[in-house]
Motif scaffolding. Structure first.
Motif, PDB file in Angstrom:
ATOM      1  N   PHE A 174       0.833  -1.204   0.000  1.00 33.71           N
ATOM      2  CA  PHE A 174       0.000   0.000   0.000  1.00 33.71           C
ATOM      3  C   PHE A 174       0.872   1.260   0.000  1.00 33.71           C
ATOM      4  N   CYS A 197      -6.664   1.891   4.055  1.00 31.10           N
ATOM      5  CA  CYS A 197      -6.072   0.632   3.589  1.00 31.10           C
ATOM      6  C   CYS A 197      -5.048   0.098   4.586  1.00 31.10           C
ATOM      7  N   SER A 249      -6.692  -1.500   7.434  1.00 33.93           N
ATOM      8  CA  SER A 249      -7.271  -2.807   7.075  1.00 33.93           C
ATOM      9  C   SER A 249      -6.251  -3.935   7.201  1.00 33.93           C
ATOM     10  N   THR A 250      -4.947  -3.604   7.108  1.00 34.56           N
ATOM     11  CA  THR A 250      -3.937  -4.665   7.219  1.00 34.56           C
ATOM     12  C   THR A 250      -3.851  -5.227   8.631  1.00 34.56           C
ATOM     13  N   TYR A 263      -7.432   8.209   9.386  1.00 33.22           N
ATOM     14  CA  TYR A 263      -8.621   7.821   8.621  1.00 33.22           C
ATOM     15  C   TYR A 263      -9.909   8.295   9.304  1.00 33.22           C
TER      16      TYR A 263
END
Length: 244
Positions: free
Chosen positions: A20, A50, A53-54, A93
């Motif tokens: 990413f 993103c 999300s990892t 975020y």
């Protein structure tokens, strides 16, 4: 079991995290060159979604709770405890609507870390040299000016360093005091972070698995000209009551 699984799942996490960062580096550059701040910021917001999300590749979860009605028409100083680098992507975020900027070590600007170093260069935050107090104050004043002019916000970790066991350390008031001098109408908003330290309890490898990271925005505080020391002491107590 968490550590054992970490040896396996950490590899997938780091691979995705690195991909990413690499993918979004040229996208950031292009968006900033062609569109300036707005398109670049939207790309940074997506990148940090993103990156967050990892964490789920490790079996970890992230909960972000905001029950407060925070304004969009004035600057905000978000004040949080700091447990690991994994605090940062969820904050970027989930605070994206408030244009939250970060205060970072200047070394990160020069290390050439994909996506991260470029964002620090053009994203509007403050990059400070802890060995140079004059430079640090100048950078904070510039940040406060941008906050005042654009109704942006900032995130400050007043402990000064990460807590390796999750316990809240003493808050330092200098950064908040400097920003409030230039931007006295800024609202102070505490954020309590829990369990981020557990992700790195074994070090950078393996990372821990099946942890639940929580972020909670607490009731805001109007500075009303009060001394920064007193305000930070109150906020430290509020956060400490929620952490553990």
């Amino acid at each position: 079991m968490r550590k054992l699984l970490g040896y396996i799942l950490s590899a997938f996490h780091y691979l995705a995290f690195g991909l990413f960062l690499g993918i979004f580096q040229p996208i950031q550059w292009l968006c900033y060159r062609l569109g300036g701040y707005g398109p670049h910021k939207r790309v940074v917001d997506i990148l940090n979604g993103c990156l967050t999300s990892t964490y789920y590749l490790l079996g970890n979860r992230v909960s972000f709770t905001n029950r407060q009605q925070l304004p969009f028409n004035r600057p905000i100083i978000f004040i949080a405890n700091h447990q690991s680098m994994y605090d940062i992507p969820p904050l970027i975020y989930h605070l994206r609507k408030y244009h939250a900027k970060f205060i970072s070590k200047i070394e990160l600007l020069t290390k050439g870390i994909p996506s991260i170093s470029y964002n620090l260069k053009v994203g509007g935050g403050a990059n400070i040299d802890r060995k140079d107090p004059r430079q640090s104050i100048t950078e904070l004043v510039k940040l406060a000016t941008r906050m005042k002019d654009n109704n942006w916000s900032t995130v400050i970790f007043p402990e000064g360093t990460r807590s390796k066991d999750g316990r809240v350390k003493a808050f330092q008031s200098a950064g908040v005091a400097t920003i409030l001098k230039k931007c006295p109408n800024a609202l102070l908003v505490p954020i309590a972070i829990n369990n981020s330290w557990k992700m790195v309890r074994y070090g950078i490898y393996p990372l821990s698995t099946f942890e639940h990271l929580t972020f909670e925005i607490l009731p805001p505080i109007e500075p009303n000209g009060q001394p920064a020391d007193a305000l930070l002491k109150q906020i430290q107590e509020m956060i400490a009551a929620k952490v553990g």
